[in-house]
Design a protein around this motif. Structure first.
Motif, short mmCIF file in Angstrom:
data_model
loop_
_atom_site.label_atom_id
_atom_site.label_comp_id
_atom_site.label_asym_id
_atom_site.label_seq_id
_atom_site.Cartn_x
_atom_site.Cartn_y
_atom_site.Cartn_z
N PHE A 1 12.34 12.93 4.47
CA PHE A 1 12.14 11.83 5.55
C PHE A 1 13.19 12.50 6.42
O PHE A 1 12.99 12.20 7.83
CB PHE A 1 12.82 10.41 5.31
CG PHE A 1 11.89 9.79 4.30
CD1 PHE A 1 10.54 10.11 3.95
CD2 PHE A 1 12.60 8.67 3.37
CE1 PHE A 1 9.84 9.57 2.84
CE2 PHE A 1 11.67 8.00 2.50
CZ PHE A 1 10.34 8.58 2.17
N ARG A 2 14.01 13.51 6.29
CA ARG A 2 15.00 13.93 7.21
C ARG A 2 14.20 14.98 8.20
O ARG A 2 14.54 15.41 9.22
CB ARG A 2 16.15 14.84 6.66
CG ARG A 2 17.26 13.97 5.92
CD ARG A 2 18.25 14.57 5.26
NE ARG A 2 19.19 13.60 4.55
CZ ARG A 2 20.12 13.05 4.89
NH1 ARG A 2 20.10 13.07 6.15
NH2 ARG A 2 20.68 12.39 4.06
N ARG A 3 13.00 15.43 7.65
CA ARG A 3 12.30 16.15 8.54
C ARG A 3 11.33 15.67 9.41
O ARG A 3 10.43 16.21 10.16
CB ARG A 3 11.32 17.18 7.58
CG ARG A 3 12.24 18.26 6.65
CD ARG A 3 11.55 19.35 6.40
NE ARG A 3 10.77 19.03 5.03
CZ ARG A 3 11.06 18.97 3.83
NH1 ARG A 3 12.38 19.44 3.55
NH2 ARG A 3 10.33 18.66 2.80
N ILE A 4 11.23 14.25 9.39
CA ILE A 4 10.15 13.48 10.23
C ILE A 4 10.71 13.84 11.80
O ILE A 4 11.93 13.58 12.41
CB ILE A 4 10.29 11.96 9.90
CG1 ILE A 4 9.58 11.91 8.69
CG2 ILE A 4 9.64 11.17 11.42
CD1 ILE A 4 9.79 10.39 8.17
N GLU B 1 0.74 -1.20 -0.05
CA GLU B 1 0.03 -0.27 0.12
C GLU B 1 0.95 1.28 -0.13
O GLU B 1 1.70 1.40 0.80
CB GLU B 1 -0.98 -0.08 1.40
CG GLU B 1 -1.86 1.20 1.53
CD GLU B 1 -2.48 1.01 3.03
OE1 GLU B 1 -2.57 -0.27 3.37
OE2 GLU B 1 -2.88 2.03 3.23
N LEU B 2 0.69 2.14 -0.91
CA LEU B 2 1.52 3.46 -1.06
C LEU B 2 0.87 4.44 -0.06
O LEU B 2 -0.39 4.63 -0.40
CB LEU B 2 1.82 4.04 -2.61
CG LEU B 2 2.62 4.82 -2.93
CD1 LEU B 2 3.91 4.40 -2.68
CD2 LEU B 2 2.57 5.51 -4.34
N CYS B 3 1.42 4.79 0.97
CA CYS B 3 0.69 5.85 1.54
C CYS B 3 1.44 7.18 1.96
O CYS B 3 2.96 6.97 1.72
CB CYS B 3 0.20 5.23 2.89
SG CYS B 3 1.22 4.35 3.99
N ASP B 4 1.13 8.15 2.84
CA ASP B 4 2.03 9.13 3.20
C ASP B 4 2.72 8.95 4.57
O ASP B 4 2.11 7.75 5.03
CB ASP B 4 1.40 10.56 3.25
CG ASP B 4 0.44 10.46 4.33
OD1 ASP B 4 -0.82 10.91 4.16
OD2 ASP B 4 0.49 9.80 5.41
N ALA B 5 3.84 9.53 4.74
CA ALA B 5 4.57 9.49 5.88
C ALA B 5 3.67 9.25 7.07
O ALA B 5 3.71 8.37 8.17
CB ALA B 5 5.56 10.26 6.19
N THR B 6 2.67 10.34 7.52
CA THR B 6 2.03 10.45 8.67
C THR B 6 1.08 8.91 8.86
O THR B 6 1.30 8.45 9.82
CB THR B 6 1.13 11.52 8.49
OG1 THR B 6 1.77 12.75 8.37
CG2 THR B 6 0.11 11.68 9.95
N SER B 7 0.33 8.62 7.56
CA SER B 7 -0.30 7.52 7.71
C SER B 7 0.58 6.12 8.05
O SER B 7 0.14 5.40 8.98
CB SER B 7 -1.17 7.12 6.34
OG SER B 7 -1.71 6.04 6.35
N ALA B 8 1.55 6.09 7.48
CA ALA B 8 2.57 5.11 7.78
C ALA B 8 2.83 4.84 9.12
O ALA B 8 2.80 3.96 9.87
CB ALA B 8 3.70 5.11 6.89
#
Ligand code: SAJ
Length: 415
Positions: A391-394, A368-375
């Motif tokens: 991803f460095r801003r997570i 499932e391709l999703c955005d960082a928040t959902s993942a």
């Protein structure tokens, strides 16, 4: 020697930017490609690859009439062959594209023409190409027989541009010009000086072929050293990112970065050409390829072991491309890892890839391709496979209580 018409054979990641570079200097360029869709896209002033600035250059070149694409080769004053040179399953080089391009060029050659092989090739390929041309055109003389007075001049001039920075590097990088004779090298230098601002450094064809392979083998061996360090550090409970950062403080140490493996169609491919040419002697180069090609398996095994801790693990894989901040999935170790996890039944696999809009075909129905928040909201395990700038801003707090496999060291709390 004027080059009124320049023919670029192979309009891919290298051929099309090169065609645009000549056209932007008001030279008439005929771009030749076997793919009719590519030809049509370019003739509409558009491009079929992702490369910053290239779309503007191609649009201007086509609109102003300096660049035209076709599937059928035409006479020209210089021919640059920039077709793929992939390796086959057994790592042997596939020279069929170069052979086909050579035969096409042979059909339209005339006295005074220059033929340059740009494609990354095993040592000796340019001389084989010259022999093919001579066999097909006994009415012309070639450097291998006629030396400096040959009708046709032949050279090997590899590129060294970094995807994503191609337009700038094409102009600014030094260029290795490998001539079959000195006059061949001089003529090729004249051609490249139409747009190259770096130094055109002349040598012989075999050294030019080997130079390109050497550059990428050097990088592959050094990445293998970093990857092996990461595996040793895991075993010894050492933070490999801190280890490399400290070691690199030495004035003469410059260790590269570990990763999930080595991708792309250059670094992972070119060293095999050296191994193919000198199988007994190229031991370190061969071993580096094996170390790098095995790194994805090491990461998969680590994730598999961690998934065993959960009844129904959710594994969020961050990044699918072969390196950061591009959209290229070709030869991507991240794709290898995600495909294996999805098909291996290790758990529910999510993928976060900011540079693509749709699930790649090979993952359809499995991932499932999703955005960082959902993942991050769903994941038990977070596998950082590509160090995209996003991803460095997570926020590292979002990773609290997650099991983390960070293959690029961007989630390290110790900076
Ligand atoms: N990689 C690491 N650790 C590193 C550096 C790279 O794991 O420290 C990985 C990347 O993630 C990627 C692979 O290696 O998967 C290759 O990446 P790359 O940065 O070497 O880039 P390429 O393959 O796009 O470009 C290389 C460049 N060659 C060199 O830097 C010597 C480029 O200049 C060449 O023109 C290009 O290959 C090519 O076309 O041959």
């Amino acid at each position: 020697m004027g080059f009124d018409v320049i023919s670029i054979i192979g309009l891919g990641y290298i051929g099309l930017p090169t065609a645009a570079a000549f056209a932007s200097r008001r030279r008439h360029v005929i771009g030749v490609d076997i793919n009719a869709d590519t030809v049509s896209t370019i003739n509409h002033g558009e491009i079929h690859i992702v490369e910053p600035e290239l779309d503007m250059l191609v649009h201007a070149a086509v609109t102003e009439g300096y660049l035209r694409a076709t599937t059928v080769i035409e006479p020209a004053d210089a021919f640059l062959i920039a077709v793929p040179t992939p390796v086959m399953e057994d790592h042997r080089p596939d020279m069929s594209y170069i052979e086909a391009a050579s035969r096409a060029v042979a059909g339209v050659l005339k006295v005074g023409d220059l033929v340059i092989l740009e494609s990354t090739s095993p040592v000796g390929t340019t001389e084989k190409m010259a022999a093919t041309l001579a066999g097909l055109r006994p009415d012309l003389t070639f450097p291998q027989d006629a030396g400096e007075e040959s009708d046709i001049r032949i050279a090997h001039c590899p590129e060294r541009v970094l995807p994503g920075h191609v337009i700038r590097e094409l102009v600014e990088n030094d260029r290795v010009i490998g001539g079959m004779t000195r006059r061949c090298a001089e003529t090729a230098t004249e051609l490249y000086q139409i747009f190259v601002r770096g130094e055109c450094v002349q040598t012989d064809v075999r050294t030019a072929e080997m130079c390109k392979l050497t550059e990428n083998s050097f990088r592959d061996v050094n990445i293998a050293f970093a990857n092996e360090l990461s595996i040793i550090s895991d075993r010894l409970d050492i933070n490999v990112w801190e280890l490399i950062r400290l070691a690199n403080r030495h004035p003469r140490v410059d260790i590269l970065q570990p990763g999930p493996g080595v991708g792309g169609h250059c670094i992972a491919v070119d060293p095999w050409f050296v191994v193919h040419s000198a199988p007994e002697e190229a031991r370190l180069i061969r071993m580096a390829r094996l170390v790098n090609d095995d790194k994805p398996n090491y990461i998969i095994e680590r994730i598999r072991r961690m998934a065993g801790r959960f009844r129904e693990p959710v594994i969020a894989c961050f990044g699918l491309t072969f390196k950061a901040d591009i959209d290229d999935l070709r030869e991507s170790p991240a794709m290898t890892i995600v495909e294996t996890l999805a098909k291996g039944g290790y758990g529910r696999v999510l993928a976060v890839e900011p540079n693509i809009d749709e699930v790649p075909e090979s993952l359809a129905g499995e991932v499932e391709l999703c955005d960082a928040t959902s993942a991050l909201n769903q994941a038990d395990i977070v596998a950082l496979l590509v160090d995209h700038r996003e991803f460095r801003r997570i926020d590292l707090l979002r990773l609290h209580e997650k099991v983390i496999v960070d293959t690029r060291g961007i989630f390290q709390v110790t900076r």
